[in-house]
Design an enzyme around this catalytic site. Structure first.
Site, PDB file in Angstrom:
ATOM      1  CG  ASP A 140      34.023 -77.477 -30.266  1.00 52.98           C
ATOM      2  OD1 ASP A 140      34.204 -76.468 -30.952  1.00 52.98           O
ATOM      3  OD2 ASP A 140      34.707 -77.740 -29.261  1.00 52.98           O
TER       4      ASP A 140
ATOM      5  CG  HIS B  81      37.067 -74.341 -30.507  1.00 56.45           C
ATOM      6  ND1 HIS B  81      36.340 -75.269 -29.798  1.00 56.45           N
ATOM      7  CD2 HIS B  81      37.744 -73.606 -29.582  1.00 56.45           C
ATOM      8  CE1 HIS B  81      36.571 -75.098 -28.497  1.00 56.45           C
ATOM      9  NE2 HIS B  81      37.418 -74.097 -28.341  1.00 56.45           N
TER      10      HIS B  81
ATOM     11  CB  SER C 168      38.674 -75.089 -25.614  1.00 56.68           C
ATOM     12  OG  SER C 168      37.436 -74.463 -25.560  1.00 56.68           O
TER      13      SER C 168
END
Lengths: 88, 658
Positions: free
Chosen positions: B32, B105, B435
């Site tokens: 990520d 994220h 996600s």
């Protein structure tokens, strides 16, 4: 020099999949074989990554002509253009 | 995350979940944007030494040292060579050349999967509760592969390569690209190698819903995760001048609106741009919006950016209206100004009010956090949908998990909106996407791996799929928020994950690497293409008849090409699928039951009973689908269940005519 500069500017990144079982016995290590295969189509291209577990192969930047030429070399399974992924 | 552990039954069933050494030996590799190591979710209190099997490293770089790792965040690497080869040197004034997460994220996904318990976590007091990852005792290894300019396949492949070598047990990838054949898809190829090493790969299905054929990451050796809602909401009503209130959601916290109605204007009427309704950068006329609440349409640019555009133009607030693309799905955002998001119906009603009222007015009433929302889960509109465009005979997504308004850890380098103009810093943020659902499944897979260390990735996925549910507690079928109607296996796969049941599935559909190679033969892959995926020569047996239908998958997809049946109304096709079940419980006699939704499909199973007397015993069965001709683009669905009275081993069925 101008031709080389033009070629460099046209280069894109590729992932090269190698068939390790086709490695000539003259090479002691697969990385030498990868390097030699790359050198056979380009004097200036460099290996970005060598992959050992996820695939057998490497990534590099090549012109379209160099990529085609490499794809025709023995022991090369595929020369795939890099893809861009995005977060979800 | 807060709320999802309870929503998934983990809170109430803590005693069922193993907290043994085997659980803390499980390592989840998250590919990520890196990790923010100072997040409280990476606190390693109570964790034992790093597992002996771990061969990874904590790489150093910008603002990241080897001491940034601990017994929770046990590995951190970064991969940028491919990125720099294409885009030039990383600008270290904008992003850290290290595993440090400047985006948020990666911290969100990794803490969702395996974050430690943090008490009283919240975003501006919204969604307050004890935050924890799905597998609190599992370890995290962060592999930073995504940068400001994107995530490059050379870097992703390098990270997968290293994660395999490092010894991760689960790989979580909340990213995707376009759909391409498996032998051209670096994630699929890398995942194959990982699968062969016993690593479960969980990937997001994509956010291209509700369109059909919109899935990413559809290789059968990948667990593909769609998104559903929680039973939690953040209501913020748009109260307009005629006394009507319209439901919306918001995570806004800050200066309040004056306690009176303010002028309301539709962005399209406050702009000289043809797409002024979207509140794009530089499209609003300040003289027209100053001091007013602006109604903007959702789409094209980020939702939070629309708020920033309204604020920059002098607007006092924003009502963000869904369009047909999103329907009634409400996604909450931590806007920079008072704002609420409303569904398409409410948005249309407010627009009508604006167009018919000479002096339209509105205010926004923020109500905080509400839990117990029903029905839940519902399939998120954005969640990508089947059919599977690469191999229509493999049903994807595999299942859904929470992916809407998820609170989890965040980077200290960026505000909750992710906008450069957002000066706020938060420890937790609430965001949405597949996600977010993917790492839920990654963490749950780690839980199962801890409880059953000898289970293969396919067995773990099977347990998660065959125990997933498709009905609410009142017996009604799961809904799709995009349509307001019942969702289908093309939307939710096997259903919504139920980790407590997955711990004890009774039977599993197991798969080996050789099974997947036979699958590639069935796809008529050339020897070179198979070698590219499998990294070795594999000769398909010319005398053997390979069939995609015989891949031992925990779901059934039958794709009928109508042109092959013929245009006559009497034609039908017979399709057989073979499956093998492995017993992972005590002995039991399992009876099959089938539900179908269309008279155009007849389904029979042989044998109808399977008796298991010992663990790891395998029994096979054949399903025969007799499918009548139908117009192309028709779909029909069903469900096949084996039950011994204690366990229900369920598989979705999707029949499509193309």
């Amino acid at each position: 020099a101008a031709a080389e500069a033009k070629q460099k500017s046209e280069r894109a990144t590729y992932i090269v999949h190698m068939d390790k079982s086709e490695m000539p016995t003259s090479f002691e290590h697969h990385t030498h074989w990868y390097d030699s295969s790359l050198k056979s189509v380009s004097d200036s291209a460099r290996i970005i990554y060598t992959y050992n577990n996820a695939i057998h192969g490497f990534s590099t930047r090549l012109s379209p002509q160099e990529a085609d030429s490499l794809a025709a070399q023995p022991g090369i399974l595929s020369v795939l253009p890099e893809l861009r992924y995005e977060l979800h | 995350t807060t709320r999802t552990p309870e929503f998934l039954g983990l809170g109430q069933n803590a005693d069922l979940i193993p907290e043994s050494d085997s659980a803390s030996d499980v390592v989840i590799g998250v590919l990520d944007t890196g990790a923010w190591p100072e997040s409280k979710s990476f606190d390693d209190s109570g964790l034992g030494p790093v597992p002996d099997s771990w061969k990874g490293a904590c790489e150093t770089g910008t603002n990241f040292t080897s001491s940034s790792c601990n017994k929770k965040l046990i590995g951190a690497r970064y991969f940028y060579n491919g990125y720099e080869a294409t885009l030039g040197p990383i600008d270290t004034s904008k992003e850290s050349k290290s595993p440090r997460d400047d985006d948020g994220h990666g911290t969100h996904t990794s803490t969702t999967a395996a974050g430690s318990v943090v008490e009283r976590a919240s975003l501006f007091d919204y969604a307050e509760g004890n935050a924890r990852g799905m597998a609190t005792r599992a370890r995290v290894a962060a592999y930073k592969v995504c940068w400001i300019g994107g995530c490059f396949s050379t870097d992703i492949l390098a990270a997968i390569d290293k994660a395999i070598e490092d010894g991760v047990n689960v790989m979580s990838m909340s990213l995707g690209g376009g759909t391409s054949d498996f032998y051209r898809d670096s994630v699929a190829i890398g995942a194959f190698a990982a699968m062969e090493k016993g690593i479960l790969i969980s990937c997001s299905a994509g956010n291209a819903g509700p369109s059909s054929y919109s899935l990413s990451n559809v290789a059968p050796w990948i667990t593909t995760v769609g998104a559903g809602t929680l039973d939690r909401d953040f209501p913020a009503y748009a109260s307009i001048g005629n006394g009507q209130n319209y439901s919306g959601v918001s995570l806004y916290r800050g200066s309040e609106l004056p306690g009176k109605l303010l002028p309301l204007i539709y962005a399209a009427n406050a702009s000289n741009s043809t797409n002024g309704n979207l509140c794009m950068m530089g499209t609003l006329t300040p003289d027209k919006v100053r001091g007013k609440i602006v109604l903007c349409d959702r789409g094209v640019n980020p939702r939070v950016q629309k708020g920033a555009v309204v604020k920059a133009a002098g607007g006092a607030g924003m009502v963000l209206s869904n369009t047909a693309a999103n329907g009634e799905e409400l996604v909450a955002d931590a806007h920079l100004l008072p704002a609420t998001s409303v569904g398409q119906n409410s948005g249309d009603a407010i627009k009508k009010y604006i167009s018919t009222e000479s002096d339209p007015t509105v205010t926004i009433l923020f109500e905080g956090t509400k839990v117990g929302v029903k029905p839940s889960p519902v399939v998120a509109a954005f969640s990508s949908r089947g059919p599977n465009s690469i191999t229509p005979n493999i049903l994807k997504p595999d299942l859904i998990a929470p992916g809407v308004n998820i609170l989890a850890g965040w980077s200290g380098a960026v505000g909750p909106t992710g906008l450069a103009t957002d000066p706020r810093r938060v420890e937790f943020n609430i965001i949405s996407g597949t996600s977010m659902s993917c790492p839920h499944v990654s963490g749950l897979a780690a839980l199962l791996k801890g409880a059953h260390p000898d289970w293969s990735p396919a067995a773990i996925r099977s347990a998660l799929m065959t125990t997933a549910y498709v009905q609410y507690k009142d017996g009604q079928n799961l809904l799709d928020i995009a349509t307001g109607k019942e969702s289908t296996p093309f939307d939710h796969g096997a259903g919504h994950v139920d980790p407590v049941k997955a711990l004890n599935p009774g039977l599993v559909y197991d798969l080996t690497a050789d099974d997947y190679l036979s699958f590639l033969c069935a796809l008529n892959y050339t020897a070179q293409q198979i070698n590219s995926v499998a990294r070795r020569k594999f000769d398909c047996d010319a005398s053997k008849k390979y069939s995609v239908n015989d891949l031992n998958y925990p779901s059934f997809a039958v794709n009928i090409e109508t042109s092959r049946i013929g245009s006559g109304s009497g034609g039908f096709t017979v399709v057989k699928h073979t499956r093998t079940l492995t017993n992972v419980a005590a002995k039991g006699d399992y009876m099959v039951s089938i539900t179908t939704m269309s008279p155009a499909v007849k389904i029979s199973v042989e044998p109808q009973m399977l008796s298991f007397s010992e663990v790891n015993e395998k029994k096979s069965y054949t399903v025969t689908f007799t499918v009548s001709s139908m117009p192309s683009d028709e779909n029909s669905f069903g469900r096949l269940e084996w039950s011994d009275g204690k366990h229900i081993v369920a598989s979705p069925i999707a029949i499509s005519w193309s």
